[in-house]
Design a protein around this motif. Structure first.
Motif, short mmCIF file in Angstrom:
data_model
loop_
_atom_site.label_atom_id
_atom_site.label_comp_id
_atom_site.label_asym_id
_atom_site.label_seq_id
_atom_site.Cartn_x
_atom_site.Cartn_y
_atom_site.Cartn_z
N ARG A 155 26.57 25.89 35.27
CA ARG A 155 26.82 25.99 33.82
C ARG A 155 26.09 27.18 33.22
O ARG A 155 26.63 27.88 32.37
N MET A 156 24.87 27.40 33.67
CA MET A 156 24.08 28.51 33.15
C MET A 156 24.78 29.84 33.43
O MET A 156 24.88 30.72 32.56
N SER A 157 25.30 30.00 34.65
CA SER A 157 25.96 31.25 35.03
C SER A 157 27.28 31.41 34.31
O SER A 157 27.64 32.51 33.86
N VAL A 158 28.03 30.32 34.17
CA VAL A 158 29.33 30.38 33.49
C VAL A 158 29.13 30.72 32.02
O VAL A 158 29.85 31.53 31.44
N THR A 159 28.12 30.14 31.39
CA THR A 159 27.85 30.40 29.98
C THR A 159 27.47 31.86 29.74
O THR A 159 27.91 32.49 28.78
N SER A 160 26.67 32.42 30.65
CA SER A 160 26.25 33.81 30.48
C SER A 160 27.42 34.77 30.60
O SER A 160 27.41 35.85 30.00
N ALA A 161 28.45 34.36 31.36
CA ALA A 161 29.64 35.22 31.50
C ALA A 161 30.55 35.09 30.30
O ALA A 161 31.21 36.05 29.90
N GLN A 162 30.60 33.88 29.70
CA GLN A 162 31.51 33.64 28.58
C GLN A 162 30.99 34.21 27.27
O GLN A 162 31.76 34.72 26.45
N GLY A 209 21.27 39.24 38.41
CA GLY A 209 20.95 38.84 37.05
C GLY A 209 22.07 38.89 36.05
O GLY A 209 21.83 38.87 34.85
N ARG A 210 23.33 38.98 36.54
CA ARG A 210 24.44 38.99 35.58
C ARG A 210 25.71 38.45 36.25
O ARG A 210 25.88 38.55 37.47
N THR A 211 26.59 37.91 35.42
CA THR A 211 27.87 37.39 35.89
C THR A 211 28.93 37.74 34.86
O THR A 211 28.81 37.36 33.70
N ASP A 212 29.96 38.48 35.26
CA ASP A 212 31.00 38.86 34.31
C ASP A 212 32.15 37.85 34.34
O ASP A 212 32.12 36.87 35.10
N GLU A 213 33.19 38.07 33.53
CA GLU A 213 34.28 37.12 33.41
C GLU A 213 35.05 36.97 34.72
O GLU A 213 35.45 35.86 35.09
N ALA A 214 35.27 38.07 35.43
CA ALA A 214 35.98 37.99 36.71
C ALA A 214 35.20 37.15 37.71
O ALA A 214 35.78 36.33 38.45
N GLN A 215 33.89 37.32 37.72
CA GLN A 215 33.06 36.52 38.62
C GLN A 215 33.08 35.05 38.22
O GLN A 215 33.08 34.16 39.07
N ARG A 216 33.09 34.81 36.91
CA ARG A 216 33.14 33.42 36.43
C ARG A 216 34.42 32.74 36.92
O ARG A 216 34.39 31.60 37.39
N GLN A 217 35.54 33.44 36.82
CA GLN A 217 36.81 32.88 37.27
C GLN A 217 36.79 32.62 38.77
O GLN A 217 37.30 31.59 39.24
N GLN A 218 36.21 33.52 39.52
CA GLN A 218 36.13 33.33 40.97
C GLN A 218 35.25 32.14 41.31
O GLN A 218 35.54 31.36 42.23
N TRP A 219 34.16 32.00 40.57
CA TRP A 219 33.25 30.88 40.79
C TRP A 219 33.98 29.55 40.55
O TRP A 219 33.90 28.63 41.36
N LEU A 220 34.69 29.48 39.42
CA LEU A 220 35.43 28.25 39.11
C LEU A 220 36.51 27.97 40.15
O LEU A 220 36.78 26.81 40.50
N HIS A 221 37.12 29.02 40.66
CA HIS A 221 38.16 28.87 41.67
C HIS A 221 37.58 28.27 42.95
O HIS A 221 38.18 27.38 43.57
N LEU A 222 36.40 28.72 43.35
CA LEU A 222 35.75 28.18 44.54
C LEU A 222 35.42 26.70 44.38
O LEU A 222 35.54 25.91 45.32
N ILE A 223 35.00 26.32 43.18
CA ILE A 223 34.70 24.90 42.92
C ILE A 223 35.96 24.06 43.04
O ILE A 223 35.96 22.99 43.65
N GLU A 224 37.06 24.55 42.47
CA GLU A 224 38.32 23.80 42.51
C GLU A 224 38.84 23.66 43.94
O GLU A 224 39.31 22.59 44.33
#
Length: 426
Positions: free
Chosen positions: A240-247, A187-202
């Motif tokens: 987007r929902m997960s990235v927004t919650s981290a930002q 139920g939560r995503t922090d900034e480090a997780q957000r960056q990792q998520w974006l990295h996997l997409i790239e």
């Protein structure tokens, strides 16, 4: 004394041996693709199982593990066959590297039962389980990479490059499925997780672009058909929902129940990718069979010509560019001698063209080698993780508006001047 045609026949036999070796290796690549797909699914289930403290996917894990075990036995048998049948006449230049990769990955397969017991006992975090499965899959993909790098036929090499990059992109998609399922489940995503998520997409996008560059039109058509607009739209919404919650600190945490929605959407996407993998494996098998049949047909033609060739007949036209019949032995005819020389020249031109095309195909593999070496350099000198090293290379490439491979090459050229991290000296 052997004639030139005897050695042309020997060259063709060597080529057939190489193609036979490539056919065995290509079959192994297909088996590895199936095992990786099953392990990716097991990893995703294990991640949700751990994140939910054993509540979810408890029943589904056992049949999935059974599927993985069956496929693992097929891959092990493929390894054994490659070693047994490949050794005596193996001509692939990277056989030592290929076998070394296999030797490295087998202990990982041996360690799977212990990993599964730790998952069942809830002794690991989702991140630890993901990393463990990812390490094993990376080892299996390294076998595929060496298979692609050792291919001596450019057409087969193109398909193997496409296959490797597609499997690598699919693996990053599998990591994203496991990562997202675990993040949403808690139920939560922090900034480090957000960056990792974006990295996997790239990383996915980069791999799939290489796959597109090297694939046939039929495979590309299937790839576009397999990408459901509805599924991709839902995946993008959850991203987007997960990235927004981290930002944004004020953003509401995602509902943990969305973990199942995410997992199901990603699974539909990855299962659709499996059909593309299957088509690539089929094209590899068909191409190898076609190449071998063609080579054997030409070898038979050479044998037939050899049976009717007079001693020293090949030399009769070697220095003759006049096109006259004056030097041709009447009992055999100039057409026979000329046909032998033409076959030799045709073989030479064909091998040269293959070599040039192969260099073009291997360029993408060589670029990957350079990037991997540069990442290793950063990890050693700056004590970075692999992800951090890759991100640094990407950021440098963007800042300098250069290609990633060019940045990696420059960094390797300066390797002797890079300072070691002080912690690494202790």
């Amino acid at each position: 004394m052997k004639s030139g045609l005897n050695f042309l026949i020997a060259a063709r036999k060597c080529e057939i041996d190489e193609l036979d070796q490539l056919a065995r290796t290509s079959d192994l690549v297909g088996l590895i693709a199936r095992l990786v797909h099953a392990l990716q699914r097991e990893r995703g289930m294990s991640n949700v199982f751990l994140a939910s403290r054993g509540v979810r996917f408890a029943e589904q894990r056992d049949p999935q593990i059974a599927e993985c075990l069956a496929l693992e036995q097929e891959v092990r048998a493929g390894f054994d066959q490659l070693e047994t049948e490949g050794r005596p006449g193996a001509t692939a230049g990277n056989s030592a590297r290929l076998f070394s990769r296999i030797a490295w990955v087998l202990p990982g397969l041996d360690g799977l039962p212990a990993l599964r017991r730790r998952v069942a006992a809830l002794e690991l975090t989702p991140a630890q389980a993901t990393a463990a499965y990812a390490k094993l899959v990376a080892g299996l993909l390294a076998v595929v990479f060496e298979a692609a790098d050792g291919a001596t036929d450019p057409e087969i090499s193109r398909l193997l490059v496409a296959m490797f990059n597609f499997m690598q992109g699919k693996e990053f998609a599998g990591q994203e499925r496991a990562f997202g399922a675990g993040s949403l489940a808690v139920g939560r995503t922090d900034e480090a997780q957000r960056q990792q998520w974006l990295h996997l997409i790239e990383l996915q996008e980069r791999c799939f672009q290489v796959f597109i560059d090297f694939s046939s039109s039929g495979v590309l058509a299937l790839w576009h058909q397999s990408q459901s607009d509805a599924v991709m739209a839902e995946i993008e919404r959850l991203r987007r929902m997960s990235v927004t919650s981290a930002q944004a600190a004020s953003a509401a945490a995602p509902d943990p129940r969305l973990s199942q929605t995410w997992f199901d959407c990603c699974t539909r996407r990855i299962d659709a990718m499996k059909t593309v993998e299957h088509r690539l494996a089929e094209e590899l098998r068909e191409l190898c069979a076609r190449k071998i049949a063609q080579a054997r047909g030409e070898l038979q033609k050479y044998h037939e010509v050899l049976g009717t060739l007079a001693p020293q007949a090949e030399g009769a036209v070697f220095f003759d560019d006049t096109g006259t019949e004056a030097t041709a032995p009447a009992q055999y005819g100039r057409h026979l001698e000329r046909s032998v020389l033409d076959m030799v020249q045709e073989q030479s031109h064909r091998l040269q063209a293959m070599s040039e095309e192969l260099e073009t195909v291997r360029a993408s593999l060589n670029e990957r080698k350079l990037v991997e070496r540069a990442k290793g350099l950063l990890m050693a000198h700056r004590r970075m993780s692999e992800n951090e090293a890759h991100k640094m290379l990407l950021q440098t490439a963007m800042n300098q508006k250069r290609r990633l491979v060019d940045v990696a090459e420059s960094m390797l050229a300066m390797a002797d001047y890079l300072p070691l991290d002080t912690a690494s000296r202790r």
